[in-house]
Write a protein that holds these residues in place. Structure first.
Motif, PDB file in Angstrom:
ATOM      1  N   PRO A 190     -26.134   2.894  44.220  1.00 34.10           N
ATOM      2  CA  PRO A 190     -24.827   3.500  44.539  1.00 34.10           C
ATOM      3  C   PRO A 190     -23.985   3.704  43.290  1.00 34.10           C
ATOM      4  N   CYS A 191     -23.196   4.772  43.309  1.00 30.38           N
ATOM      5  CA  CYS A 191     -22.344   5.131  42.175  1.00 30.38           C
ATOM      6  C   CYS A 191     -20.975   5.559  42.700  1.00 30.38           C
ATOM      7  N   SER A 192     -20.021   5.591  41.800  1.00 29.40           N
ATOM      8  CA  SER A 192     -18.709   6.140  42.103  1.00 29.40           C
ATOM      9  C   SER A 192     -18.726   7.658  41.882  1.00 29.40           C
ATOM     10  N   PHE A 193     -17.650   8.305  42.270  1.00 33.34           N
ATOM     11  CA  PHE A 193     -17.562   9.751  42.109  1.00 33.34           C
ATOM     12  C   PHE A 193     -17.633  10.142  40.638  1.00 33.34           C
ATOM     13  N   VAL A 194     -16.963   9.390  39.792  1.00 32.65           N
ATOM     14  CA  VAL A 194     -16.965   9.690  38.359  1.00 32.65           C
ATOM     15  C   VAL A 194     -18.370   9.527  37.775  1.00 32.65           C
ATOM     16  N   THR A 195     -19.072   8.484  38.209  1.00 27.36           N
ATOM     17  CA  THR A 195     -20.425   8.259  37.700  1.00 27.36           C
ATOM     18  C   THR A 195     -21.390   9.326  38.188  1.00 27.36           C
ATOM     19  N   TYR A 196     -21.245   9.745  39.446  1.00 32.31           N
ATOM     20  CA  TYR A 196     -22.078  10.843  39.950  1.00 32.31           C
ATOM     21  C   TYR A 196     -21.901  12.094  39.094  1.00 32.31           C
ATOM     22  N   ALA A 197     -20.661  12.395  38.745  1.00 35.31           N
ATOM     23  CA  ALA A 197     -20.387  13.590  37.957  1.00 35.31           C
ATOM     24  C   ALA A 197     -20.946  13.462  36.540  1.00 35.31           C
ATOM     25  N   LEU A 236     -17.557  17.837  43.589  1.00 32.98           N
ATOM     26  CA  LEU A 236     -18.485  17.180  42.675  1.00 32.98           C
ATOM     27  C   LEU A 236     -19.185  18.209  41.796  1.00 32.98           C
ATOM     28  N   LEU A 237     -19.644  19.311  42.366  1.00 35.08           N
ATOM     29  CA  LEU A 237     -20.311  20.340  41.571  1.00 35.08           C
ATOM     30  C   LEU A 237     -19.370  20.940  40.532  1.00 35.08           C
ATOM     31  N   LYS A 238     -18.108  21.076  40.889  1.00 33.94           N
ATOM     32  CA  LYS A 238     -17.130  21.600  39.937  1.00 33.94           C
ATOM     33  C   LYS A 238     -16.951  20.654  38.759  1.00 33.94           C
ATOM     34  N   ARG A 239     -16.894  19.337  39.047  1.00 36.40           N
ATOM     35  CA  ARG A 239     -16.744  18.355  37.961  1.00 36.40           C
ATOM     36  C   ARG A 239     -18.000  18.316  37.087  1.00 36.40           C
ATOM     37  N   ILE A 240     -19.169  18.422  37.684  1.00 34.15           N
ATOM     38  CA  ILE A 240     -20.406  18.446  36.902  1.00 34.15           C
ATOM     39  C   ILE A 240     -20.450  19.691  36.022  1.00 34.15           C
TER      40      ILE A 240
END
Length: 459
Positions: A190-197, A236-240
């Motif tokens: 599991p990850c946070s939103f920031v880590t996923y990005a 999420l895709l926008k942050r990536i």
């Protein structure tokens, strides 16, 4: 008298006849023992040995036929079955599997197929009849471990290195990245939103290369074919997409290193989870990692047993036991028990714990013990790898860094119509990445952990 001799000559073909003058040399006893006379027909003897000779002839004929059949069978080529191997990039390969192949022989063929040299971090597992994940034992025959199920194996990471930067080859780090991506998508990591990005941006850089408006467009639509999280949305895709634009100039192997350096900081990195119950029948999870055994309840870690603190691990029926060393305030040793769903689940947990302890704590694998004269009723399972973690850090590979194709980039190139010259360019060798590390100041631990070891058998 002559008629009598003629009848004997007809009945017994092997009888040698002489003249009547040689009657002294005639073996009358032998003749009488082989003949019987009928009172009515004395001139026609009945020979008993004819039946026995016929039986012997039939037996010899059957033996000759069976021997000829055996020769024909031995002359036929041995049929080789094939094992289905599912690699970390979801591609499938079929590897030859002979009847007398051990797990090590099959695993070596798989590693040679993908040109993987740092083999001890990985392994082959399969699903048994009770839907349990089992690791293939290197010392036992493959057929005996399958027990009637199909030969379908999954190549996966077995021991997660605490410092991925110390891995020697790019292909090893790439395979570790593929495993971590699977762990993220399955929810195991599991990850946070920031880590996923952040991790997603390094994945996009490694698989798609530098961002270009002409190739990828202005928006983040080019990322929709990739899966970065179990549940991802446009935010999420926008942050990536924003972070992917900042990684311009990084080669794929450098992006993999950044991915691993951030993934190793996650709490569940390299933790093998097993469902269990405590003494109060409360559902918990037991995790095995490079540092020891961890206990989780409601996705929170409630206890940790480091390897130096553990004196012994064992199992009995459905129960898994941890024997702890006495602390400074305790006078006696303590034992903690956990209940698992089945006997096989308890044994699988015990095996993976034994292998993790041996791989990360011992300087070298244990030698194979000789079989005792008297039978032993306890298990003699041991770590069957070639090297331990301490030895792998000291090995130096002589071969050049192998080139390999990223299968995800190949699939993306078809959907995005990107030229193969950009996506599948050869990877640089390690010496080309050294200035990149110097500018970004990625610290490498200088002090070896072996300096503070109290005993020589542990690393």
């Amino acid at each position: 008298m002559t008629e009598f001799v003629q009848s004997i000559n007809q009945g017994i073909p092997n009888l040698q006849l002489g003249s009547m003058n040689d009657i002294d040399n005639f073996d009358i006893d032998r003749l009488n023992s082989s003949l019987k006379y009928d009172d009515n027909h004395i001139s026609q003897p009945i020979i008993e040995n004819n039946k026995e000779t016929k039986k012997l002839k039939k037996k010899k004929e059957k033996e000759q036929q069976s021997q000829s059949n055996k020769k024909i069978i031995n002359m036929q080529p041995v049929q080789k079955s094939k094992a289905r191997i599912i690699l970390l990039d979801d591609t499938e390969e079929y590897v030859a599997l002979n009847k007398e192949d051990t797990g090590k022989m099959l695993y070596t063929r798989v590693c040679d197929l993908i040109r993987l040299e740092e083999k001890d971090y990985f392994g082959l597992n399969f699903i048994d009849n009770e839907n349990n994940k089992c690791w293939l034992n290197n010392d036992k025959y493959v057929k005996s471990q399958l027990k009637g199920i199909h030969a379908i194996f999954y190549l996966q990471v077995k021991f997660y290195p605490p410092e991925p930067i110390l891995l020697q080859e790019d292909i090893t780090r790439y395979q570790l990245c593929l495993q971590l991506r699977q762990d993220i998508l399955s929810g195991k990591l599991p990850c946070s939103f920031v880590t996923y990005a952040l991790l997603g941006s390094y994945t996009a850089q490694a698989e798609l290369g530098d961002y270009s408006e002409s190739d990828h467009g202005i928006t983040y639509d080019y990322l929709k074919d990739l899966q970065f999280a179990p549940v991802q949305d446009d935010e999420l895709l926008k942050r990536i997409h924003e972070q992917h634009r900042r990684h311009k100039g990084q080669p794929p192997n450098a992006a993999d290193l950044h991915f691993l350096e951030n993934a190793k900081k996650l709490a569940m990195y390299g933790v093998d989870i097993h469902s269990a119950e405590d003494s109060e029948n409360v559902d918990i999870n037991i995790g095995v990692s490079a540092n020891g055994i961890l206990i989780y309840r409601d996705k929170l870690r409630i206890n940790r047993f480091a390897w130096p603190k553990i004196l012994k691990i064992s199992y009995k029926r459905k129960y898994f036991f941890i024997k702890l060393r006495p602390s400074d305030f305790d006078r006696y040793e303590s034992t903690i028990g956990f209940k698992l769903p089945t006997y096989r689940a308890a044994k699988a947990l015990w095996k993976i714990a034994v292998e993790h302890h041996a791989f990360f704590r011992l300087r070298r694998p244990e030698e194979i013990r000789k079989r005792p004269v008297l039978p032993r009723f306890n298990s003699t399972f041991r770590y069957t790898g070639t090297y331990t973690y301490h030895q792998t850090r000291q090995l130096l590979l002589d071969r050049p860094n192998p080139d390999f194709e990223r299968s995800l980039s190949k699939r993306m190139s078809k959907s995005l119509n990107i030229s193969t010259g950009e996506t599948n360019r050869p990877l640089p060798h390690p010496q080309t990445i050294e200035p990149f590390f110097q500018t970004h100041q990625i610290s490498i631990p200088e002090k070896d952990e072996d300096e503070d070891t109290p005993t020589p058998e542990y690393a």
